[in-house]
Design an enzyme around this catalytic site. Sequence first.
Site, mmCIF file in Angstrom:
data_model
loop_
_atom_site.group_PDB
_atom_site.id
_atom_site.type_symbol
_atom_site.label_atom_id
_atom_site.label_comp_id
_atom_site.label_asym_id
_atom_site.label_seq_id
_atom_site.Cartn_x
_atom_site.Cartn_y
_atom_site.Cartn_z
ATOM 1 N N ASP A 17 25.209 10.763 69.043
ATOM 2 C CA ASP A 17 25.472 9.557 69.435
ATOM 3 C C ASP A 17 25.505 9.383 71.050
ATOM 4 O OD1 ASP A 17 27.685 9.159 69.533
ATOM 5 O OD2 ASP A 17 27.966 7.910 69.074
ATOM 6 N N TYR A 75 25.956 8.516 74.848
ATOM 7 C CA TYR A 75 27.343 8.772 75.724
ATOM 8 C C TYR A 75 27.446 7.625 75.768
ATOM 9 C CZ TYR A 75 26.235 14.019 76.667
ATOM 10 O OH TYR A 75 26.160 15.129 76.400
ATOM 11 N N PHE A 127 22.883 15.740 74.193
ATOM 12 C CA PHE A 127 23.762 16.231 74.471
ATOM 13 C C PHE A 127 23.368 16.300 75.959
ATOM 14 C CE2 PHE A 127 23.694 18.220 70.791
ATOM 15 C CZ PHE A 127 25.296 18.673 70.801
ATOM 16 N N HIS A 141 31.096 23.745 66.808
ATOM 17 C CA HIS A 141 30.352 23.026 68.140
ATOM 18 C C HIS A 141 30.446 22.958 69.553
ATOM 19 C CE1 HIS A 141 29.906 18.658 70.271
ATOM 20 N NE2 HIS A 141 28.744 18.579 69.074
#
Length: 217
Positions: free
Chosen positions: A55, A57, A68, A175
């Site tokens: 989702d 920031y 990202f 990740h």
Amino acid sequence: MIPETWADLPFFRDDWPAIAARLDCQDWLPGPANVFAALALTPPQAARVVILGQDPYPTPGHANGLAFSVTPETALPRSLKNIYAEMRDDLGAAPANGDLSHWARQGVLLLNTSLSVLPGQAGVHAKWGWDKLARQAVVRAQAERPLAFILWGAHAQKALVGLPRAVDLVIESAHPSPLSARRGFFGSRPFSRVNDWLTAQGQPRIDWSLSENAQKG
């Protein structure tokens, strides 16, 4: 607000009206101008690579609607720092700031599974039904050509389970978060692997580091 090239997705008919009504009552991020930025910058006929985030920031002024990615003036978040560190090891350079819109314009679909968040409340809209949009968008893009999937972490891998086909490239790793990057993200070299695959497909390579503004070392 809805990008015309994606407007035929069932999500926009069946799910978006209810989500939009709920958002009207909240002060949310990244806001109406950026919520569909990933789709606006990468139409289905241009999509070649899929990178899936969770989702936006939750800090005001940071998110720009791409997974990202942050606004150019924002300091790099920790995961993006690790992504750039891996890129330097893989390609020898990384972009000068955290705005990844140049990836999106080259066909990298930078979707989050949830496209909205409240300030300071990460994941608060994760169960609103946004995830349907990510899956539908990937299927729509797959109708155009084989895709390269870069799936970082269990969330992305589970969100798109069953969608990659034999003709697609799938790169799965841990990740890039500081908590997991050393468990298989570092050393995975996704950027050169995608470019090698694109070359084999007869497609242009992605200029990941935005060469003219790249930072080396």
